[in-house]
Design a protein around this motif. Structure first.
Motif, PDB file in Angstrom:
ATOM      1  N   SER A   1      54.789  11.947 -25.118  1.00 35.89           N
ATOM      2  CA  SER A   1      53.558  12.598 -25.543  1.00 35.89           C
ATOM      3  C   SER A   1      53.308  12.366 -27.035  1.00 35.89           C
ATOM      4  O   SER A   1      52.170  12.206 -27.450  1.00 35.89           O
ATOM      5  CB  SER A   1      53.584  14.084 -25.210  1.00 35.89           C
ATOM      6  N   VAL A   2      54.355  12.324 -27.851  1.00 34.60           N
ATOM      7  CA  VAL A   2      54.198  12.057 -29.284  1.00 34.60           C
ATOM      8  C   VAL A   2      53.713  10.622 -29.478  1.00 34.60           C
ATOM      9  O   VAL A   2      52.794  10.369 -30.262  1.00 34.60           O
ATOM     10  CB  VAL A   2      55.529  12.305 -30.035  1.00 34.60           C
ATOM     11  N   ASP A   3      54.286   9.675 -28.761  1.00 35.87           N
ATOM     12  CA  ASP A   3      53.834   8.292 -28.871  1.00 35.87           C
ATOM     13  C   ASP A   3      52.377   8.165 -28.456  1.00 35.87           C
ATOM     14  O   ASP A   3      51.597   7.471 -29.100  1.00 35.87           O
ATOM     15  CB  ASP A   3      54.690   7.362 -28.001  1.00 35.87           C
ATOM     16  N   ALA A   4      51.997   8.832 -27.397  1.00 32.96           N
ATOM     17  CA  ALA A   4      50.616   8.786 -26.939  1.00 32.96           C
ATOM     18  C   ALA A   4      49.691   9.410 -27.977  1.00 32.96           C
ATOM     19  O   ALA A   4      48.599   8.880 -28.254  1.00 32.96           O
ATOM     20  CB  ALA A   4      50.470   9.494 -25.598  1.00 32.96           C
ATOM     21  N   MET A   5      50.111  10.522 -28.570  1.00 33.14           N
ATOM     22  CA  MET A   5      49.299  11.165 -29.604  1.00 33.14           C
ATOM     23  C   MET A   5      49.169  10.255 -30.817  1.00 33.14           C
ATOM     24  O   MET A   5      48.090  10.136 -31.394  1.00 33.14           O
ATOM     25  CB  MET A   5      49.916  12.511 -30.029  1.00 33.14           C
ATOM     26  N   ILE A   6      50.242   9.606 -31.211  1.00 32.27           N
ATOM     27  CA  ILE A   6      50.199   8.707 -32.368  1.00 32.27           C
ATOM     28  C   ILE A   6      49.271   7.528 -32.078  1.00 32.27           C
ATOM     29  O   ILE A   6      48.463   7.145 -32.916  1.00 32.27           O
ATOM     30  CB  ILE A   6      51.620   8.236 -32.745  1.00 32.27           C
ATOM     31  N   ARG A   7      49.362   6.969 -30.871  1.00 33.00           N
ATOM     32  CA  ARG A   7      48.467   5.870 -30.498  1.00 33.00           C
ATOM     33  C   ARG A   7      47.009   6.319 -30.517  1.00 33.00           C
ATOM     34  O   ARG A   7      46.139   5.618 -31.014  1.00 33.00           O
ATOM     35  CB  ARG A   7      48.838   5.327 -29.115  1.00 33.00           C
ATOM     36  N   LYS A   8      46.739   7.508 -29.991  1.00 32.96           N
ATOM     37  CA  LYS A   8      45.376   8.027 -29.992  1.00 32.96           C
ATOM     38  C   LYS A   8      44.884   8.255 -31.415  1.00 32.96           C
ATOM     39  O   LYS A   8      43.732   7.972 -31.749  1.00 32.96           O
ATOM     40  CB  LYS A   8      45.291   9.328 -29.193  1.00 32.96           C
TER      41      LYS A   8
END
Length: 192
Positions: free
Chosen positions: A21-28
């Motif tokens: 979820s952190v990686d997805a948030m960073i990508r977003k």
């Protein structure tokens, strides 16, 4: 009946989900920052395009001159010409030499001084800027910055009623492109 199971360690699973979820948030977040940057660049290019002059043209204006001023002293030279786009006789365009040596202008004697300006026109077409290019054969860069400015004004004429006036500086100092022979958009008239 109760079944005894060994305790499950969910920390590893939670850690994996949390990391995803952190990686997805960073990508977003990076995607959002990228979109904002692209929009800012495109918007500034559009705005700069609207603010840039549409066309430019060099033009020589014949200006009379006189020496001396109560405030600046005897070396002061004022150059003046009637407004070319304003029909009111009291309208004038002027520029002053306060610091530059005036011997060169004096060499013109009682003749008018040819002053060349680079005029910037907007899309209307109306002059929105004027840059001094030369005075006679002397390049504009040899003059102080404040001596390269062009002013527009109205003079009070004795015996004439004042009807008020609207000043368009520097547009009043130069002929309107629609007054010239040919089209405003013609490439022979303007250089881009």
């Amino acid at each position: 009946m109760r079944i005894l199971l060994p305790p499950l360690d969910f920390s590893l699973c939670n850690r994996i989900r949390w990391d995803d979820s952190v990686d997805a948030m960073i990508r977003k977040l990076f995607f959002l920052i990228g979109v904002i940057a692209v929009l800012a660049i495109v918007g500034s290019c559009i705005l700069a395009g609207r603010m840039m002059p549409f066309r430019t043209k060099s033009m020589v204006v014949e200006m009379s001159w006189k020496r001396g001023d109560n405030h600046y002293g005897p070396k002061f030279i004022s150059r003046e010409s009637p407004c070319l786009s304003n029909s009111q006789s009291a309208c004038f365009c002027s520029t002053d030499f306060k610091a530059t040596t005036s011997n060169y202008v004096e060499s013109f004697g009682s003749s008018k001084v040819p002053v060349k300006y680079r005029i910037h026109y907007d899309r209307n077409p109306e002059a929105v800027g004027a840059l001094l290019e030369s005075v006679g054969t002397r390049p504009g860069k040899r003059f102080h910055d404040n001596e390269r400015l062009l002013a527009t004004g109205f003079r009070m004429i004795t015996g004439q009623a004042t009807a008020g006036g609207h000043i368009r500086n520097p547009a009043d100092c130069f002929p309107s492109p629609t007054d010239w022979a040919g089209s405003f958009r013609s490439p022979e008239i303007f250089s881009i």
